[in-house]
Enzyme design. Structure first.
Site: not given
Ligand SMILES: Cc1ncc(C[n+]2csc(CCOP(=O)(O)OP(=O)(O)O)c2C)c(N)n1
Ligand SMILES: [Mg+2]
Lengths: 169, 577
Positions: B49, B111-112, B161, B481
């Site tokens: 979803e 439920f749910q 529902k 990042m």
């Molecule tokens: C759902 C979620 N969890 C954690 C983060 C924190 N976060 C920001 S960028 C990042 C790394 C992203 O990794 P990747 O997709 O490999 O991209 P890269 O930075 O390596 O290009 C994280 C963990 C986030 N923004 N969103």
């Protein structure tokens, strides 16, 4: 409550649609944006589709304009009136049960009469009183009663209406 | 005409002009899935979803029409919370319909059952719990009206529902073609105050160092064209925030590109040194301002926003204009045409700007054959080998910043990303939604390996539903990042950021999901791989680009510092600012 802080208090009179969950929306907005509510009163209006929420906020602790703007974004909020300190008639109701030796009763009743209050109920060594007044008057009366021994006390949230051109109060 | 609530719901959606919706059925919403069979609406069955929600967002970003998603109660409603919040922070018009337990069971931990409206009240523009079948058409009409007018945003409609189930007497309703909305507390005001426009124009005429600070609101207001008129008429330079990339053409000589934490030096510094910031549909986000008390300290502010709560929320404007950006800009242009753009001398400012542009272009060490790819290089190659109206949807991380920096956005509605919430996993479903709405356009997702692993399963949806998006996976084996922050601010101590060098096998995984897939390790192979990808239009494509993990996004405003302390690429450190 000090005089200065009382002067920063704004009462927001928020007219909302009378629907399930509206109070929760208002309350959670205050919580989420970290605005502190000092007093809250909710009541129906003469229009059954609408309710009125009176909220006292400390105008210094939260940027009031933001509070009002964010409240206005709630779809169920129909109207907001910001009553500036000193430009509105504000009232609270206090119900209080106080221990009173029989020989002190006259003191209290006399003071209560002057403040416009009422004796609601009398026990062997206690009395229940009610008083309607401006919040600072209620505070003062509460302070006066405290040495006698307050057994139980309830205050309502504050309600307010804007001053007419010629204030009586 | 007598209908049941489920039929009335689908019919109401048709009347709103809905052509595509994204969703996944389950117990509570089951009755509504029956009339879908006979509906003109195309329903795209997702695998999770969250995917449905981001698809609806991608669709809305690309087409300007509200995205629609429908899911069941409980766990499905919780799964769509992330896209709702994402759409809320980025002002994306979206209507989400959730199933709910029957009215008689609400509040019993059935439920749910979950308190969907309670849970989402802080992350939707508004939500409704409908309790009578008769109210469905009006509520749907109100939901679309709220989602698409004023400051757009997500609206959720929770449907128990029994009011849609033909087996329940509660679902009986009388259909009527004219339903009136009842929203006494909602009158978005788009008109602008002429006196405020005049005051703004006076500031503009006097400004010596003006910058047009453009936010996503310009795109929501469909104001890109009139913005260009304003820029060309005044000769003022333009910065486009992460949410506004494409709102003003990057190749225009007045465009300075993206400001903010990873903005380019000139955009950041021009704002910082400006004497007048004309904020149009932007909101002084912390990612743009850096430390607030050191942000553009000499600048007067004109702030135009449709949402009065944005005016003065972060920075007090000298002129606040509440209203629609397009209307406001049109009024400014009209007045400036009559009154002229002022006598202020802006020569020195222009030459300072071009000096910055010369000394501080975006830069990186080039890819060396035999070594890992430079992600910036891959993006440049991709940019140069795709039509210039290609839609790019990105994930969140380093790859997102490089995509925003190195792509040339010359058209509005070609850049789709998660700005406010920064939702990893956004790109693939958002790209699918965009492609579903604009089937004739090329849609590339630029994704990171961390993000890919959060929502890649929607590539199955893309294959099965024949929505041929393309994915450029910038695979550095890291949560890049986060690694960058650990490199820069935690003495290169890497904590839980390494994913894996060889697991999963992305090519094999993509193929298993029905995609055409390639893996590219060498810089010499990049162009050929992109050319091959461009040839495939009958299924999704994934290219696993193996990129250099040590690469950092520059420039950078470290958190807690001001924009004047911008860290530039090491090769530019000795340049005079
Ligand atoms: C759902 C979620 N969890 C954690 C983060 C924190 N976060 C920001 S960028 C990042 C790394 C992203 O990794 P990747 O997709 O490999 O991209 P890269 O930075 O390596 O290009 C994280 C963990 C986030 N923004 N969103
Ligand atoms: Mg990565």
């Amino acid at each position: 409550m000090t005089v200065e802080s009382e002067h920063r208090n704004h009462t927001l009179v928020v007219t909302v649609e009378n629907k399930a969950g509206v109070l929760a929306r208002v309350a959670s907005l205050f919580a989420r944006r970290a605005f502190n509510i000092k007093s809250l009163a909710v009541a129906p209006t003469d229009d059954e589709g609408l309710s009125r929420i009176s909220i006292v906020v400390d105008g210094a602790s939260a940027p009031l304009e933001q509070v009002v703007n964010q409240l206005n974004k709630l779809i169920n909020v129909v109207h907001i009136q910001d009553l500036q300190p000193g430009h509105a008639v504000e009232r609270e109701l206090m119900l209080v049960t106080v221990t009173v030796e029989p020989d002190h009763r006259d003191d209290i009743v006399e003071k209560l009469d002057r403040a416009g209050g009422k004796v609601m109920s009398v026990g062997i060594d206690a009395m229940m009183l009610s008083l309607v007044g401006a919040p600072d008057r209620i505070d003062a009366f509460e302070d006066f009663l405290r040495p006698y021994g307050i057994l139980d006390l309830q205050r309502t949230g504050r309600v307010a209406l804007a001053n007419l051109d010629e204030p009586i109060d | 005409m007598k209908l049941d609530g489920g039929q009335a719901l689908i019919r109401s959606l048709e009347l709103e002009g809905v052509e595509v919706m994204f969703g996944l059925p389950g117990g509570a919403i089951l009755p509504v899935y029956d009339p879908i069979i006979d509906s003109s609406i195309r329903h795209i069955l997702v695998r999770h979803e969250q995917g449905a929600g981001h698809m609806a967002e991608g669709y809305a970003h690309a087409t300007g029409r509200p995205g629609v998603a429908m899911v069941t109660s409980g766990p499905a409603a919780t799964n769509i919370v992330t896209p709702l919040c994402d759409a809320y922070l980025d002002s994306v018009p979206m209507v989400v319909i959730t199933g709910q337990v029957p009215t008689g069971s609400i509040g019993t931990d059935a439920f749910q059952e979950c308190d969907t409206t309670g849970m989402t009240s802080g992350i939707t523009k508004h939500n409704f719990l409908v309790t009578e079948a008769q109210d469905i058409p009006r509520t749907i009409k109100e939901a679309f009206h709220i989602a698409t007018t004023g400051r757009p945003g997500p609206v959720l409609v929770d449907i128990p529902k029994d009011i849609v189930d033909p087996r329940s007497p509660n679902s009986a309703m009388e259909w009527s073609d004219d339903v009136e909305m009842d929203l006494p507390g909602y009158q978005p005001d788009t008109s602008v105050d002429p006196a405020a426009i005049q005051a703004a124009v006076a500031l503009m005429q006097a400004a010596e160092r003006p910058v047009l600070y453009i936010g996503g609101g310009i795109l929501k207001a469909r104001a890109a064209e009139v913005l260009r008129e304003l820029a060309e008429l005044t000769g003022f330079h333009v910065v486009t925030t992460l949410m506004a990339r494409g709102a003003f053409p990057d190749s225009h000589e007045l465009c300075l590109g993206m400001p903010g934490m990873h903005g380019n030096f000139t955009a950041v510094t021009a704002m910082q040194e400006s004497d007048l910031l004309i904020a149009l549909g932007s909101r002084f986000d912390d990612r743009v301002t850096g430390r607030l008390d050191g942000f553009a300290v000499d600048a007067k502010i004109i702030h135009v926003d449709i949402d009065p709560a944005e005016l003065g929320k972060v920075r007090r404007p000298d002129v606040a204009i509440q209203g629609d950006c397009r209307v406001a800009i049109e009024a400014m242009v009209e007045l400036l045409r009559v009154q002229g753009v002022g006598e202020a001398d802006r020569h020195a400012w222009r030459s300072r700007i071009s000096g910055w542009q010369e000394r501080f272009p975006l830069t990186y060490e080039p890819s060396v054959p035999g070594e890992a790819l430079k992600p910036q290089f891959v993006i440049e190659k991709l940019r140069d080998a795709t039509p210039d109206d290609t839609i790019v949807a990105s994930g969140v991380g380093q790859h997102q910043m490089w995509a925003s920096q190195y792509w040339t956005f010359d058209h509005p509605y070609t850049w789709i990303n998660s700005g406010g919430l920064g939702t990893m996993g956004f790109s693939i479903p958002a790209a699918i939604g965009a492609k579903a709405g604009c089937p004739d356009k090329t849609v590339w997702a630029i994704d990171g390996d961390g993000c890919f692993q959060m929502t890649a399963q929607e590539l199955v949806t893309a294959t099965v539903e024949n929505i041929p998006i393309k994915v450029a996976l910038l695979n550095n084996s890291y949560l890049g990042m986060v690694r960058q922050w650990q490199d820069m601010f935690y003495d290169e101590r890497h904590s839980e950021v390494f994913l894996s060098k060889d697991v999963p096998d992305y090519k094999g995984w993509a193929e298993a999901m029905g995609c055409f897939a390639l893996r590219v390790d060498d810089p010499d192979e990049v162009e050929d791989a992109i050319a091959q990808a461009n040839e495939v239009n009958d299924r999704p494509v994934v290219i696993d680009f193996r990129t250099e993990a040590r690469e950092k996004v520059y420039p950078m405003v470290a958190s807690g510092t001001t924009n004047s302390d911008l860290l530039v690429h090491p090769s530019q450190e000795d340049q005079p600012r």
